[in-house]
Design a protein around this motif. Structure first.
Motif, PDB file in Angstrom:
ATOM      1  N   PRO B 145     -18.965  10.269  10.519  1.00 50.27           N
ATOM      2  CA  PRO B 145     -18.621  10.128   9.342  1.00 50.27           C
ATOM      3  C   PRO B 145     -19.536   9.979   8.394  1.00 50.27           C
ATOM      4  N   ARG B 146     -20.939  10.053   8.916  1.00 50.71           N
ATOM      5  CA  ARG B 146     -22.208   9.980   8.171  1.00 50.71           C
ATOM      6  C   ARG B 146     -22.315  11.396   7.350  1.00 50.71           C
ATOM      7  N   ALA B 147     -21.662  12.636   7.861  1.00 51.44           N
ATOM      8  CA  ALA B 147     -21.914  13.768   7.343  1.00 51.44           C
ATOM      9  C   ALA B 147     -21.578  13.920   5.932  1.00 51.44           C
ATOM     10  N   GLU B 148     -22.382  14.735   5.349  1.00 48.71           N
ATOM     11  CA  GLU B 148     -22.378  14.834   3.805  1.00 48.71           C
ATOM     12  C   GLU B 148     -21.902  16.208   3.681  1.00 48.71           C
ATOM     13  N   HIS B 149     -20.772  16.353   3.088  1.00 50.08           N
ATOM     14  CA  HIS B 149     -20.212  17.584   2.848  1.00 50.08           C
ATOM     15  C   HIS B 149     -20.677  18.721   1.785  1.00 50.08           C
ATOM     16  N   LEU B 150     -21.091  19.762   2.098  1.00 53.50           N
ATOM     17  CA  LEU B 150     -21.496  20.786   1.301  1.00 53.50           C
ATOM     18  C   LEU B 150     -20.281  22.120   1.342  1.00 53.50           C
ATOM     19  N   VAL B 151     -19.548  22.062   0.361  1.00 50.74           N
ATOM     20  CA  VAL B 151     -18.432  23.072   0.295  1.00 50.74           C
ATOM     21  C   VAL B 151     -18.941  24.224  -0.310  1.00 50.74           C
TER      22      VAL B 151
END
Ligand SMILES: Nc1ncnc2c1ncn2[C@@H]1O[C@H](COP(=O)(O)OP(=O)(O)OP(=O)(O)O)[C@@H](O)[C@H]1O
Ligand SMILES: [Mg+2]
Ligand SMILES: [Zn+2]
Lengths: 136, 257
Positions: B145-151
């Motif tokens: 859940p800590r992941a920051e998403h780079l799209v």
């Protein structure tokens, strides 16, 4: 050792349950280990009994019961139900090691003894699971 | 009860920041970006890790030319250090064999991998997300859940249709989104910019389409010299202020959690 990591997960999960249920001491933890993962029982139980409780007062006096669960498989392609011992000759050490780390890799090394499909289901006896936690 | 979920956070506690590279659509350069982002971060002296969570179509080892990376067993498994990157992939265990996994198997294998891998201390862990919005992606998002998403997106309407859904899903589940990247660009797509504006996501970089990339694939020295990796390096620098070192350059110790 990889067994230590799994034993650590068992203790961490038990502590979560204790927290949730308001248990101050855990008396007994029953664990099942699936045949597929080929856990080294001695190392695993040593970790559970000797290594981990030392740092966790709530499990310090816990008894651990560890039982091995035989693996049951069923083929998705032809519905054949089979056991690990039905799947060809003994696994080569690399395959056994891979499955030991990630049991799903059985699909990369084993197949249905009837139709040779790798598309089978592991119904029982995959890896480590907690069956029961007792405490007060 | 499955005990594995209870140790995942602990395995990642020494990792300062987790960047998950995704986009929903297949073949848009997620693996290329994830691998080269980890590579450029490592080149700049950051402690970088790379986790390939595409369990049925792993690619990062191909991008970086890694042919063997058997993990070291030590109270779990420790990812190998390759090209300065702590690298973990299903290929570490299975080599080049096919991994025909149904959804439930993907979920299980992903959780097992997260439960046994000890990342140690890292400034940043880059996660290569699997394509699609199925079990693999949902589990990856749920377990980290800590992941920051780079799209990642491209200017193609076909791609943007799915990338939009990917972003909408991330928003719905309140997963942090660090930004959007346009890949295979032939000069900056108005449609990508519009999507970024519409969904109020920063557009962090534009990676050019690079005909040399195929030749350089698998050779990190050549990769480093391509225009696309040059743009990845700029992107990584753009993340600088955000991706801090575990120990600052002045030597000030900061906690890794
Ligand atoms: N900027 C670019 N210029 C030229 N080719 C590119 C560029 N980005 C990616 N590619 C190529 O496109 C192909 C797909 O890239 P990649 O495997 O990284 O996509 P992916 O999104 O990870 O795919 P999948 O969904 O299958 O995991 C690769 O051959 C890669 O080298
Ligand atoms: Mg990929
Ligand atoms: Zn069959």
């Amino acid at each position: 050792m990889h067994e230590l990591a799994l034993a650590e997960a068992v203790v961490a999960a038990a502590l979560e349950v204790a927290e949730r249920e308001g248990l101050s001491a855990i008396r007994e933890i029953s664990v099942r280990v699936g045949e597929l993962q080929r856990i080294e029982r001695e190392v695993f139980e040593f970790a559970l009994r000797e290594v981990l409780p030392a740092s966790e007062p709530r499990v310090a006096d816990a008894r651990f019961r560890v039982a091995t669960e035989p693996t049951r498989l069923r083929c998705h392609a032809c519905s054949h139900a089979f056991r690990l011992s039905d799947t060809s000759s003994p696994l080569d050490p690399d395959a056994a090691e891979s499955i030991h780390f990630i049991p799903e890799l059985a699909h990369s090394f084993l197949c249905c003894p009837v139709c040779r499909s790798p598309d089978f289901e592991v119904i029982e006896g995959r890896g480590v699971s907690i069956e029961r936690i007792e405490g007060s | 009860m499955d005990p594995r979920g209870s140790v995942v956070d602990r395995r990642l506690e020494g990792v300062r920041r987790i960047i998950a590279v995704g986009g929903g659509k297949g073949g848009i350069g997620k693996s290329l970006l994830a691998s080269t982002l980890a590579l450029t971060l490592a080149e700049e002296g950051r402690r970088a890790g790379l986790l390939d969570l595409d369990l049925t179509g792993p690619s990062d080892h191909v991008v970086l030319g890694i042919d063997a990376c058997p993990p070291r067993e030590d109270f779990g498994v420790e990812p190998r250090l390759v090209h300065g990157i702590r690298f973990m992939s299903i290929v570490a265990f299975v080599g080049s064999r096919p991994t025909p996994l149904r959804g439930v198997d993907v979920s299980n294998a992903l959780l097992e991998l997260l439960a046994i891998t000890r990342w140690g201390t890292l400034d940043v862990l880059v996660v290569d997300m699997p394509p699609g919005l199925g079990d693999a992606m949902l589990d990856a998002v749920r377990r980290i859940p800590r992941a920051e998403h780079l799209v990642v997106a491209t200017g193609s309407r076909v791609v943007l249709e799915t990338v939009r859904k990917h972003l909408q899903l991330l928003r719905r589940i309140e997963a942090p989104v660090v930004g959007l990247v346009e890949n295979m660009s032939r000069g900056g797509s108005a449609a990508v910019r519009a999507l970024a504006d519409e969904l109020e996501v920063p557009l962090l970089g534009v990676l050019p389409f690079d005909a040399e990339l195929e030749e350089a694939t698998g050779d990190v020295a050549r990769l480093s010299r391509t225009s696309v990796v040059g743009a990845v390096r700029d992107l990584a620098r753009g993340l600088h202020g955000r991706i801090r070192r575990v120990r600052g350059s002045a030597g000030s110790a900061a906690s890794g959690s």
